[in-house]
Design a protein around this motif. Structure first.
Motif, PDB file in Angstrom:
ATOM      1  N   ALA A   1      45.839  34.850  46.837  1.00 42.07           N
ATOM      2  CA  ALA A   1      44.610  35.603  47.110  1.00 42.07           C
ATOM      3  C   ALA A   1      44.464  36.799  46.179  1.00 42.07           C
ATOM      4  O   ALA A   1      43.352  37.105  45.716  1.00 42.07           O
ATOM      5  N   ARG A   2      45.554  37.491  45.900  1.00 40.94           N
ATOM      6  CA  ARG A   2      45.488  38.660  45.007  1.00 40.94           C
ATOM      7  C   ARG A   2      45.039  38.259  43.612  1.00 40.94           C
ATOM      8  O   ARG A   2      44.176  38.914  43.002  1.00 40.94           O
ATOM      9  N   GLU A   3      45.593  37.161  43.101  1.00 48.27           N
ATOM     10  CA  GLU A   3      45.232  36.732  41.752  1.00 48.27           C
ATOM     11  C   GLU A   3      43.785  36.250  41.686  1.00 48.27           C
ATOM     12  O   GLU A   3      43.065  36.536  40.722  1.00 48.27           O
ATOM     13  N   VAL A   4      43.342  35.521  42.699  1.00 44.82           N
ATOM     14  CA  VAL A   4      41.953  35.064  42.718  1.00 44.82           C
ATOM     15  C   VAL A   4      41.007  36.255  42.819  1.00 44.82           C
ATOM     16  O   VAL A   4      39.953  36.298  42.165  1.00 44.82           O
ATOM     17  N   ALA A   5      41.371  37.250  43.624  1.00 48.03           N
ATOM     18  CA  ALA A   5      40.531  38.442  43.778  1.00 48.03           C
ATOM     19  C   ALA A   5      40.355  39.171  42.450  1.00 48.03           C
ATOM     20  O   ALA A   5      39.259  39.657  42.130  1.00 48.03           O
ATOM     21  N   ARG A   6      41.413  39.254  41.671  1.00 50.10           N
ATOM     22  CA  ARG A   6      41.324  39.913  40.367  1.00 50.10           C
ATOM     23  C   ARG A   6      40.324  39.185  39.457  1.00 50.10           C
ATOM     24  O   ARG A   6      39.527  39.827  38.759  1.00 50.10           O
ATOM     25  N   ARG A   7      40.383  37.872  39.481  1.00 49.66           N
ATOM     26  CA  ARG A   7      39.447  37.108  38.648  1.00 49.66           C
ATOM     27  C   ARG A   7      38.010  37.270  39.139  1.00 49.66           C
ATOM     28  O   ARG A   7      37.082  37.415  38.339  1.00 49.66           O
ATOM     29  N   MET A   8      37.815  37.244  40.443  1.00 44.79           N
ATOM     30  CA  MET A   8      36.467  37.343  41.004  1.00 44.79           C
ATOM     31  C   MET A   8      35.807  38.681  40.669  1.00 44.79           C
ATOM     32  O   MET A   8      34.593  38.740  40.434  1.00 44.79           O
ATOM     33  N   ARG A   9      36.577  39.752  40.629  1.00 43.45           N
ATOM     34  CA  ARG A   9      36.003  41.054  40.284  1.00 43.45           C
ATOM     35  C   ARG A   9      35.462  41.066  38.851  1.00 43.45           C
ATOM     36  O   ARG A   9      34.488  41.760  38.541  1.00 43.45           O
TER      37      ARG A   9
END
Length: 438
Positions: free
Chosen positions: A68-76
């Motif tokens: 989730a942390r890695e996906v969140a970074r990409r989404m931002r």
């Protein structure tokens, strides 16, 4: 006031470092809490203590948080509104998603979903109450758990609490099966009102956490199943008509996944196609890994996590007037990938949970929880054999804490091993000594 960093019950005088960000404080409170540590002794699929290899609730939660942390970074980076602050519920902060992922399974009782099912049935039959793991999360975070400087809850930020709230409903509403208990819903409803959240909608961070939980479940539990020999990587296993039939039946019976468009496809044909593709991929990677099963398992898991995580995106939800986190292909929801993930999840369920040996263990788990319940449910008797700190806390809050709920709270907080230990002390002829520390 920053609505995302608002806390429901932060004391005026606190002992905390001014150098830390608010979400760093949340992270510290979570990982240093006893309830988080106890996840290492709670079942994921295989019983905690089955072996050093298999996942527990703790390792599962850590893996969800990493994805989730890695996906969140990409989404931002991909979606400007995820960092613009136009609405607190549309922001995606990696630190918030990480905390929510770490906390998303705190409400699970011992023995996995079987424990949840038994506690819910006992409370419903005898008192008309519900037990639900997601609701128990908030009971733990806002009431049961303790921290330095507070007698009630961890007092996490609004952003983290709402990122855990994937079912934004009160269980007091008629017909609700998942949500938040009425007592804790008051605080969650207050935060949602402050944020001006649309009714029935969860934040993007909650949706992302939920989807990454599914990604982890559909990839990591399969890896454990292969390692245990429950999922055999050969054609006779994957082409067995009985396996296909069981998967189809699970899909048809699952009323919680109608939104992925099963009516658009031939379900048996798609199940066969996904199974065949999965086995073909295994055979290719197995050859690339010099026919080493352990390397192949890890590589398969990594590739599927990458496939799923790489397709996570945001679309407009026209029905709710909000936004939806889902798998996205060419600006549209990727229903084919969502259905593929569901088939893989069902493969884990059919081959692992429904295995007759696992069912025997689950029956044993049910017997243990029922015995614990019967031992504690009568207050005059139960108060003599429940630890004194629980009884003292109950006396302070008895106006809002009925005895049956305390019993459920106490049992649900146990690890698998501790539940077995207490049951043995009560029902076996001999177990340990009175000098053992709980």
């Amino acid at each position: 006031m920053d609505l995302r960093k608002y806390r429901l019950d932060e004391p005026v005088l606190g002992t905390f470092s001014e150098e830390r960000d608010e979400y760093e404080r949340d992270y510290a409170r979570l990982i240093q809490s006893p309830v988080f540590r106890r996840l290492q002794g709670k079942s994921q699929v295989f019983g905690a203590g089955t072996g050093d290899y298999y996942r527990t609730r703790l390792t599962h939660s850590l893996e969800v948080s990493q994805i989730a942390r890695e996906v969140a970074r990409r989404m931002r980076k991909q979606y400007a509104f995820c960092s613009s602050g136009e609405h607190p519920g549309l922001i995606v902060d990696p630190a918030v998603v990480e905390c929510a992922s770490l906390a998303h399974d705190l409400g699970h009782p011992p023995f996995g979903h079987k424990g949840e099912e038994v506690l819910d049935r006992l409370l419903a039959e005898e008192h008309g109450f519900a037990y639900e793991g997601n609701a128990q999360n908030f009971r733990i975070l806002t009431f049961l758990e303790k921290r330095a400087g507070s007698d009630s809850g961890l007092d996490l930020t609004a952003a983290v609490l709402l990122a855990i709230n994937k079912y934004p409903f009160s269980l007091d509403e008629p017909g609700r099966l998942k949500g938040v208990y009425g007592m804790e819903w008051q605080g969650i409803a207050q935060l949602r009102h402050m944020w001006n959240m649309p009714a029935g909608c969860s934040t993007l961070e909650a949706q992302l956490m939920d989807l990454c939980d599914d990604i982890a479940y559909s990839t990591h539990d399969i890896e454990d199943g292969i390692r245990a020999g429950k999922i055999q990587m050969n054609r006779s296993f994957f082409e067995d008509d009985r396996l296909v039939g069981h998967l189809v039946q699970e899909i048809v019976n699952d009323q919680g996944n109608l939104e992925v468009g099963w009516e658009q496809v031939d379900i048996p044909a798609m199940v066969k196609r996904v199974l065949a593709s999965y086995l073909e991929q295994w055979e290719v990677i197995y050859a690339q890994c010099d026919r080493e099963p352990s390397r192949t398992r890890r590589e398969m898991k990594a590739r599927w996590v990458s496939t799923f995580a790489g397709k996570v995106g945001v679309i407009d939800d026209q029905d709710k007037g909000w936004k939806r986190v889902t798998f996205v292909q060419d600006g549209r929801q990727d229903l084919d990938l969502l259905r593929t993930m569901e088939i893989i999840k069902k493969l884990a369920w059919v081959t692992l949970i429904q295995d007759f040996r696992v069912q025997r263990l689950q029956k044993r788990s049910e017997i243990i929880i029922r015995r614990l319940w019967d031992s504690f449910k009568i207050q005059d008797q139960g108060s003599l054999i429940i630890p004194p700190d629980w009884i003292e806390n109950y006396e302070r809050h008895r106006s809002v804490w009925p005895w049956p709920r305390l019993v459920a709270d106490y049992i649900s907080g146990m690890t698998d091993a501790y539940a077995e230990k207490v049951a043995a002390e009560l029902y076996a002829s001999k177990s340990g000594t009175i000098y053992e520390m709980d």
